[in-house]
Design a protein around this motif. Sequence first.
Motif, short mmCIF file in Angstrom:
data_model
loop_
_atom_site.label_atom_id
_atom_site.label_comp_id
_atom_site.label_asym_id
_atom_site.label_seq_id
_atom_site.Cartn_x
_atom_site.Cartn_y
_atom_site.Cartn_z
N LEU A 262 0.64 8.22 -0.20
CA LEU A 262 1.05 6.93 -0.30
C LEU A 262 1.53 6.51 -1.73
O LEU A 262 0.89 6.50 -2.53
N ARG B 49 -3.36 -2.98 -1.01
CA ARG B 49 -3.55 -1.56 -1.09
C ARG B 49 -4.43 -1.03 -0.07
O ARG B 49 -4.49 -0.06 0.58
N GLN B 50 -5.85 -1.91 -0.02
CA GLN B 50 -6.76 -1.53 1.14
C GLN B 50 -5.95 -1.63 2.61
O GLN B 50 -6.28 -0.62 3.35
N VAL C 208 -3.74 1.71 3.22
CA VAL C 208 -4.74 2.78 3.16
C VAL C 208 -5.17 2.89 4.80
O VAL C 208 -5.34 4.06 5.55
N SER D 11 -3.07 3.62 -9.66
CA SER D 11 -4.07 3.54 -8.49
C SER D 11 -5.47 4.07 -8.96
O SER D 11 -5.48 4.98 -10.02
N LEU E 155 -0.62 4.20 -5.08
CA LEU E 155 -0.11 2.74 -4.92
C LEU E 155 -0.18 2.22 -6.55
O LEU E 155 -1.45 2.18 -6.95
N HIS F 31 -4.23 9.86 0.63
CA HIS F 31 -4.49 9.81 -0.75
C HIS F 31 -3.56 8.52 -1.42
O HIS F 31 -2.47 8.49 -1.09
N ASP F 32 -4.20 7.63 -2.23
CA ASP F 32 -3.58 6.40 -2.70
C ASP F 32 -2.90 6.61 -3.96
O ASP F 32 -3.80 6.90 -5.02
#
Length: 242
Positions: free
Chosen positions: A189, A199-200, A203, A232, A219, A216-217
């Motif tokens: 992302l 963000r949370q 995900v 991130s 952001l 995989h974050d």
Amino acid sequence: MRAHQIMTRPVITVTPEATIVEAANIMLQKHVSGLPVVDAAGKLVGVVSEGDFIRRSEIGTQRKRGRWLRFILGSGKSASDFVHEHGRKVCEVMTESPLTITEDTALEEIVELMEKNNVKRLPVIRGDKVVGIVSRANLLQAVASLAREVPDPTADDDHIRNRVIDAMEKNDWCPFGLSVIVKDGIVHLSGVVTEERARQAAVVAAETVEGVKEVHDHLCWVDTMSGMYLNSPEDDELAKAS
């Protein structure tokens, strides 16, 4: 890979009658470097970008041409420069009839178009409507996420990507400039959030999509007032480890 697999959607747009101040503020707040310009029917009529704000009377950066050069170029060029440097509406500074691509345009062709025409972004068109945009940042995200040459994604990966995007787009916390890349069920992302709860949520939304093995974050967090941004936590940890 093709345009629809890496393009940013939904697209942030502006109208021809919007002021350049409005366009500049949108670009700053949304952390984007260019905006497609669409008319009342949603048809693409131009693109406005950071480059259109470089030569402006407000900051004293108008072109200063000598008398001989002005004579060679003619009064028409001077008039065009004046409009671009002093115009107050987007339609007066935008690039008209911009290059476009379709959802099925291959990445190789996209790169060739960008290099040949010295552009940083290409609107993605379905009919005469803008359905996405591919920028150099999207290409960079693809390289960074996959880190190697990748064959065309399987149909399953394509379906997972669409479901992940659909799960986020309907929510007001959806990241700006959302980019989703999927390979073998692993989701990457990218985009911009203005608070950590978004963000949370992003995900979690991706994790709950059937077929997703890992998320995989990437952001980026941005303060809309100051423009300050932070990578991130995952990307920060990778940077420290490298």
